[in-house]
Write a protein that holds these residues in place. Sequence first.
Motif, PDB file in Angstrom:
ATOM      1  N   GLN A 137       0.824  -1.212   0.000  1.00 21.81           N
ATOM      2  CA  GLN A 137       0.000   0.000   0.000  1.00 21.81           C
ATOM      3  C   GLN A 137       0.853   1.255   0.000  1.00 21.81           C
ATOM      4  O   GLN A 137       0.470   2.266  -0.584  1.00 21.81           O
ATOM      5  N   LEU A 192      -5.112  -4.006  -5.019  1.00 14.60           N
ATOM      6  CA  LEU A 192      -4.881  -4.252  -3.595  1.00 14.60           C
ATOM      7  C   LEU A 192      -6.052  -4.965  -2.956  1.00 14.60           C
ATOM      8  O   LEU A 192      -5.894  -5.728  -2.018  1.00 14.60           O
ATOM      9  N   GLU A 193      -7.235  -4.692  -3.454  1.00 17.96           N
ATOM     10  CA  GLU A 193      -8.398  -5.316  -2.843  1.00 17.96           C
ATOM     11  C   GLU A 193      -9.457  -5.417  -3.917  1.00 17.96           C
ATOM     12  O   GLU A 193      -9.637  -4.500  -4.711  1.00 17.96           O
ATOM     13  N   ALA A 209     -11.803  -2.340  -5.055  1.00 15.27           N
ATOM     14  CA  ALA A 209     -11.263  -0.996  -4.848  1.00 15.27           C
ATOM     15  C   ALA A 209     -11.186  -0.273  -6.182  1.00 15.27           C
ATOM     16  O   ALA A 209     -10.627  -0.783  -7.140  1.00 15.27           O
TER      17      ALA A 209
END
Lengths: 443, 289
Positions: A72, A95-96, A99
């Motif tokens: 991150q 990252l997710e 998102a």
Amino acid sequence: MADTIAVRIEHLSKKYRLFSSKSHRLLEALDPRRRTYHREFWALRDVTLEIPRGTTVGILGLNGSGKSTLLQIISSVLQPSAGTVQVEGRVAALLELGAGFNPELTGRENVVLNGTIMGLPREQIRERMDSIEDFADVGEFFDQPMRTFSSGMFMRVAFATAIHVDPDVLVIDEALSVGDAKFQEKCFRRFRAFQEAGKTILFVTHDRSAVPRLCNYGVLLHQGQLVAAGDPGHIVDLYAELLTFGELRGAHSGRDARLAAVEASENTASALDSPTPAATPRATTDDVCAANPLYNRYEHRSGNRHAEIIDFVIRDGATVNPTTIRTGARLEIEMTVRFDADVEAPIVGLVFTNHEGIVIYGINTEMLKRRILSARIGDVRNYRFGIRVVMSTGNWFLDFAVAESSTELCDQRCALAHLYVLDDAAHVGLARFEADFADDSAG
Amino acid sequence: MASFSFLFTPARPGTDPRPATGRWRTLLPPFRLLLAHRRLIWQLALHELRGRYAATLVGSLWAIVNPLVVILVFWFVSAYGLKITFASGPPFHLVLFCGLVPWMTFGEAVSGGTSAVLNHAYLVKKIAFPLEILPVVGVVSAVIVHGFLLAVLLSILLLSGVTITIHALQVAYFLFALVAFTIGLVWASSALNVFNRDVGQALGAVITIWFWMTPVVWPAQNLPPRLLHVIELNPVFYVVEGYRNALLYGRPLSAQWPLDLYFWAVTAVLLVLGSGVFRRLKPHFADVL
């Protein structure tokens, strides 16, 4: 020299501030005198790392080791508390799941939105749309709101977008694990194309087999610190050690990561508590299987207990109870049996299964046509099998059994040992058959 | 290939060669961000308008129809219910329309801007995104609707026989003033609203009081001069009167320069405060949402 480094991380630390309530958080953020209302948690401590351009980096570590925090910060989602991170060029980050994607918009609209966020001009987004749609391969869903997508479809669109915005650095945090095998394969092929184009990929994974297969660099984080970086195969071994013991048995902290890592692997064998060798008399006749690092506490046990398996040891050359076993290694598997009744001609055996319980290999002394001496009550005996490992990369379980006859089991301990096998050679399937090849027409 | 994006990429910690200290250094970046991300702001504002009416038959038409209904109702009440008429000057309903159009845009911008960070949670967590632009997205989508309302207003004025003078162009200035003032307000309110949803609700109540305290649906002429001077301190009244002067009375840009100065002083303070609050709270958004 400087332009060959894609990501330069210097003395990076990240402190999370823990607040007991939302209002404390608000108070601290707005307090004109900057009083503090938090407790501290250091997710990363003094991480220094240089990643050359064109490298594929696998980041390993236990839960909470700081992997996601590191990614991150590299993708500028979080600010470092101390130290610096320099990234050459554009970063695309997955990252997710979800998102940056509006579930109310269609796949196509989200691609445009994300392209714009990444700073891509409108014409370029339009030009690449067909290619993105093609790569994502979600069919007619592409023009449906993304809230109707399965997590796999979501990830496909996100991944397709990320690789089409021409990132210089691609950051992936476990996102790929939701894709099916076919799509993963497609992504991995794209990874290689990226690598060849001199682009840098950083990814976090728990799939240990993926690291040596895909990466040319490995990074191991533990409790917020970089404990090792370098050869991916070696990093995987250290990670396995962490998984098993919860700590690295070598002394590394505060020292050069590479050096420490090498020493750690050299020390692995000697640093281990040496289990009771067969020759030395046993101090106890109690069941000490649980003390073995390879012991699986979810084992399943049955039998009439006229005899009990009370200990086991697995040796790979000089290494005792290895956390990682290479395919092709010759193992010596020893079990200790205590007889609580007289047993006429006992039979002992082993079974290898995978996580689905599929038996890949089983053997016992009867099949080997080896007759074991009858045992009296109170006897403690050691039995040893020699076995060559042919299983492919993955988690394997080892059953141990002792029986009075082929129908009467004394003690059967299914999945007593948990083994992790790493296969360095490329092939598919559960086992490695040593294949060779000849082309007679080649003259 | 990679270099063109340089302008659009927000400054990265560690690569920023400028020193991080100094008050002016922290004041300028939010405005530069808005400029750099104008295309993104526009796109998100359109999505927001479309999203709000996505499940309806006539879609975005409601964005225009609703305020028009409000205008019609207020016109009916003031012309027939309260029978407000003037001896001289344009008919009151035109004064009313010219005031309602900028006011409704203000109200819409404040409510949209305040909830913008909450509504765009998918852009807050685990993604590098210039969050400062989100409240502005709410303001911009109100301005888009304002464009249509302005067209309707101009048509009504023309049909009513009002001569539109060159001074009508002053509307652009007053719209800009309104946008600047509102952005300062919503930077603060949107950030606080993430922590406490009561902020949004309380602001709704404040806006209602504010509306009735502003001479929009009632004429300011009847006020005693001393009270009028107090009312004039209301920054939104500055904009409302500006619209009327520009469109209805054809008066040149306010000759009362102290009032202009006052408005911009208030707006500047609000922008500095608002961006400061936003900057300080921003790192916590992802943890609170």
